[in-house]
Motif scaffolding. Structure first.
Motif, PDB file in Angstrom:
ATOM      1  N   LYS A  63     -37.652  27.510   4.686  1.00  0.00           N
ATOM      2  CA  LYS A  63     -36.460  26.747   4.328  1.00  0.00           C
ATOM      3  C   LYS A  63     -36.471  25.362   4.970  1.00  0.00           C
ATOM      4  O   LYS A  63     -36.092  24.367   4.342  1.00  0.00           O
ATOM      5  CB  LYS A  63     -35.201  27.516   4.757  1.00  0.00           C
ATOM      6  CG  LYS A  63     -34.845  28.610   3.776  1.00  0.00           C
ATOM      7  CD  LYS A  63     -33.437  29.131   3.985  1.00  0.00           C
ATOM      8  CE  LYS A  63     -33.094  30.135   2.879  1.00  0.00           C
ATOM      9  NZ  LYS A  63     -32.450  31.342   3.397  1.00  0.00           N
ATOM     10  N   ILE A  64     -36.872  25.297   6.225  1.00  0.00           N
ATOM     11  CA  ILE A  64     -36.906  23.992   6.908  1.00  0.00           C
ATOM     12  C   ILE A  64     -37.922  23.065   6.233  1.00  0.00           C
ATOM     13  O   ILE A  64     -37.656  21.880   6.022  1.00  0.00           O
ATOM     14  CB  ILE A  64     -37.187  24.170   8.415  1.00  0.00           C
ATOM     15  CG1 ILE A  64     -35.920  24.716   9.094  1.00  0.00           C
ATOM     16  CG2 ILE A  64     -37.629  22.860   9.068  1.00  0.00           C
ATOM     17  CD1 ILE A  64     -36.053  25.062  10.554  1.00  0.00           C
TER      18      ILE A  64
ATOM     19  N   LEU B 182     -36.311  21.859   3.084  1.00  0.00           N
ATOM     20  CA  LEU B 182     -35.356  20.786   3.386  1.00  0.00           C
ATOM     21  C   LEU B 182     -36.112  19.494   3.680  1.00  0.00           C
ATOM     22  O   LEU B 182     -35.736  18.411   3.219  1.00  0.00           O
ATOM     23  CB  LEU B 182     -34.470  21.175   4.581  1.00  0.00           C
ATOM     24  CG  LEU B 182     -33.426  20.143   5.031  1.00  0.00           C
ATOM     25  CD1 LEU B 182     -32.425  19.843   3.919  1.00  0.00           C
ATOM     26  CD2 LEU B 182     -32.674  20.624   6.284  1.00  0.00           C
TER      27      LEU B 182
ATOM     28  N   THR C 290     -28.682  22.285   4.324  1.00  0.00           N
ATOM     29  CA  THR C 290     -28.712  22.189   5.790  1.00  0.00           C
ATOM     30  C   THR C 290     -27.794  23.249   6.403  1.00  0.00           C
ATOM     31  O   THR C 290     -28.158  23.936   7.372  1.00  0.00           O
ATOM     32  CB  THR C 290     -28.236  20.787   6.242  1.00  0.00           C
ATOM     33  OG1 THR C 290     -29.020  19.796   5.593  1.00  0.00           O
ATOM     34  CG2 THR C 290     -28.372  20.628   7.748  1.00  0.00           C
TER      35      THR C 290
ATOM     36  N   ILE D  49     -29.276  26.614   6.349  1.00  0.00           N
ATOM     37  CA  ILE D  49     -30.238  26.797   7.448  1.00  0.00           C
ATOM     38  C   ILE D  49     -29.500  27.072   8.760  1.00  0.00           C
ATOM     39  O   ILE D  49     -29.874  27.972   9.521  1.00  0.00           O
ATOM     40  CB  ILE D  49     -31.166  25.564   7.559  1.00  0.00           C
ATOM     41  CG1 ILE D  49     -32.125  25.561   6.365  1.00  0.00           C
ATOM     42  CG2 ILE D  49     -31.944  25.577   8.872  1.00  0.00           C
ATOM     43  CD1 ILE D  49     -32.973  24.309   6.242  1.00  0.00           C
ATOM     44  N   ASP D  50     -28.440  26.319   9.003  1.00  0.00           N
ATOM     45  CA  ASP D  50     -27.613  26.580  10.201  1.00  0.00           C
ATOM     46  C   ASP D  50     -27.148  28.032  10.215  1.00  0.00           C
ATOM     47  O   ASP D  50     -27.256  28.723  11.232  1.00  0.00           O
ATOM     48  CB  ASP D  50     -26.367  25.677  10.200  1.00  0.00           C
ATOM     49  CG  ASP D  50     -26.674  24.263  10.674  1.00  0.00           C
ATOM     50  OD1 ASP D  50     -27.768  24.030  11.204  1.00  0.00           O
ATOM     51  OD2 ASP D  50     -25.791  23.397  10.500  1.00  0.00           O
TER      52      ASP D  50
ATOM     53  N   CYS E 218     -29.882  30.417  11.050  1.00  0.00           N
ATOM     54  CA  CYS E 218     -30.186  30.414  12.492  1.00  0.00           C
ATOM     55  C   CYS E 218     -29.170  31.270  13.243  1.00  0.00           C
ATOM     56  O   CYS E 218     -29.528  32.080  14.104  1.00  0.00           O
ATOM     57  CB  CYS E 218     -30.152  28.986  13.049  1.00  0.00           C
ATOM     58  SG  CYS E 218     -31.526  27.969  12.497  1.00  0.00           S
TER      59      CYS E 218
ATOM     60  N   GLY F 262     -34.489  24.855  15.554  1.00  0.00           N
ATOM     61  CA  GLY F 262     -34.194  24.844  14.118  1.00  0.00           C
ATOM     62  C   GLY F 262     -32.802  24.277  13.843  1.00  0.00           C
ATOM     63  O   GLY F 262     -32.612  23.432  12.971  1.00  0.00           O
TER      64      GLY F 262
ATOM     65  N   ALA G 186     -32.427  20.628  11.958  1.00  0.00           N
ATOM     66  CA  ALA G 186     -31.757  20.613  10.650  1.00  0.00           C
ATOM     67  C   ALA G 186     -30.796  19.426  10.596  1.00  0.00           C
ATOM     68  O   ALA G 186     -30.700  18.731   9.577  1.00  0.00           O
ATOM     69  CB  ALA G 186     -31.018  21.930  10.424  1.00  0.00           C
ATOM     70  N   THR G 187     -30.088  19.185  11.714  1.00  0.00           N
ATOM     71  CA  THR G 187     -29.180  18.033  11.766  1.00  0.00           C
ATOM     72  C   THR G 187     -29.954  16.727  11.645  1.00  0.00           C
ATOM     73  O   THR G 187     -29.526  15.799  10.949  1.00  0.00           O
ATOM     74  CB  THR G 187     -28.379  18.039  13.085  1.00  0.00           C
ATOM     75  OG1 THR G 187     -27.703  19.285  13.189  1.00  0.00           O
ATOM     76  CG2 THR G 187     -27.356  16.918  13.113  1.00  0.00           C
TER      77      THR G 187
ATOM     78  N   LEU H 168     -32.714  16.236  10.044  1.00  0.00           N
ATOM     79  CA  LEU H 168     -33.116  16.079   8.641  1.00  0.00           C
ATOM     80  C   LEU H 168     -31.945  15.617   7.779  1.00  0.00           C
ATOM     81  O   LEU H 168     -32.085  14.744   6.929  1.00  0.00           O
ATOM     82  CB  LEU H 168     -33.705  17.390   8.111  1.00  0.00           C
ATOM     83  CG  LEU H 168     -35.095  17.738   8.672  1.00  0.00           C
ATOM     84  CD1 LEU H 168     -35.505  19.151   8.248  1.00  0.00           C
ATOM     85  CD2 LEU H 168     -36.151  16.729   8.202  1.00  0.00           C
ATOM     86  N   GLU H 169     -30.786  16.206   8.033  1.00  0.00           N
ATOM     87  CA  GLU H 169     -29.610  15.828   7.253  1.00  0.00           C
ATOM     88  C   GLU H 169     -29.249  14.357   7.480  1.00  0.00           C
ATOM     89  O   GLU H 169     -28.895  13.644   6.551  1.00  0.00           O
ATOM     90  CB  GLU H 169     -28.443  16.741   7.652  1.00  0.00           C
ATOM     91  CG  GLU H 169     -27.276  16.666   6.734  1.00  0.00           C
ATOM     92  CD  GLU H 169     -26.005  16.386   7.492  1.00  0.00           C
ATOM     93  OE1 GLU H 169     -25.814  16.966   8.573  1.00  0.00           O
ATOM     94  OE2 GLU H 169     -25.221  15.552   7.017  1.00  0.00           O
TER      95      GLU H 169
END
Lengths: 219, 219
Positions: free
Chosen positions: B17-18, B21, B58, B61-62, B65, B85, B89-90, B92-93
């Protein structure tokens, strides 16, 4: 019961640390803006030097969150509080980075006479500081009503920024000697606008804790 | 054994998933820059519209986790992987948010003739995309040597940005009609520079997983 008591103590400690980081960050914003307004390079240097302390303290909070997860294995709302702590610690650290960016601009232009008196910048700074403080208060009390209220200030900040942008553009057009300094003030405005966005992110985490859902308030 | 197996499967799924993203975010950078270079407002709109998809993904994904922490209660290195992770994710967002900022600039100036051919901006964009991609590869393989290597590109990105800043300033001084557009290109450069900083943050999380320590590579 003992474990729960211990967990509550750890949580209280985490909250105190986050509030402490918050006030360090507010101070960084405050000093960076004062350094700019007062042409004070020594104060700017202080902000830049202190960033390492803020970075380490952020990591300390991260480690504490990880420790709480590992030892207490919190679930549901308790887990969301810790996850939000991890996320908003990063927001606070980034806010401090913006204060450093502003302090670096002070270092660059403090020896010059300013092309205009700085009015909007300190006003924006007051507003974003209020947002950061309010967002953290909302976090420690898990007050999502207050969180939503705070995010409304973001539009006002954006409004001042847009007005400031237009005004600086006219200064640039008027005299090419104004251009370099005006671009620096533009970047200060952009940094303050970003700080308001980070405060809004913190508010979103408050709502996440409270309701278990994500709301995008940064529109 | 079954639990461990299940954990490995969940981790594999999280990694996929990461990476997904990551490729959505790379595409956003790519399209935003193409929209700018090719004066393509429809493409810019696509980037802006797609940001909601990136935001939801995102949050997915959070949530994943949080679910892994709650159900598997991972410890030590396993826990660090999940915490990293959450953090990256933050990053990447936020990178996607910068792509949106660039797309909005396209919308603002696409109808104008550009004051100069855009050379540095696409070059910077290629570099930051490479950094993001490399940082995520380093994350899924927990390769801290590679992570450190990637952060070295950050200096190059900063170098191009500084050169670009100076060049745009001369365009502004030459003709006041260039000023508005040049400030927009400056903001594009700033966004790309920030994307590189976020890629560096991701690299720092790789080192955190691998060694359990935090290193500040963003200097």
């Amino acid at each position: 019961m003992t474990t729960r008591y211990h967990y509550d103590e750890q949580l209280e400690d985490l909250h105190l640390k986050i509030l402490k980081l918050g006030s360090m960050v507010e101070e960084a914003i405050d000093k960076s803006i004062r350094s700019l307004v007062e042409h004070d390079k020594a104060l700017a240097e202080e902000v830049i030097d202190n960033d390492d302390v803020i970075d380490s303290f952020t990591l300390e909070i991260d480690d504490e969150c990880v420790r709480i997860i590992a030892t207490q294995q919190p679930l549901a709302r308790d887990l969301r509080i810790i996850v939000a702590g991890l996320k908003l610690a990063t927001d606070l650290e980034r806010i401090a980075d913006h204060a450093v960016d502003i302090a670096k601009i002070t270092e660059r232009i403090a020896d010059e006479v300013y092309i205009k008196p700085l009015i909007d910048i300190p006003r924006m700074a007051e507003m974003v500081k209020e947002m950061v403080k309010g967002a953290l208060d909302a976090y420690v009390t898990t007050d999502s009503t207050r969180a939503i209220e705070i995010t409304k200030l973001d539009d006002e900040v954006d409004g001042i920024y847009k007005q400031m942008f237009r005004e600086l553009l006219t200064y640039m057009m008027e005299d090419q000697k104004n251009i370099h300094q005006a671009t620096q003030f533009l970047f200060v405005g952009k940094s303050l606008e970003r700080i308001a966005d980070h405060a809004t992110n913190i508010c979103e985490w408050v709502i996440y804790i409270d309701k278990g859902i994500h709301e995008d308030l940064n529109k």
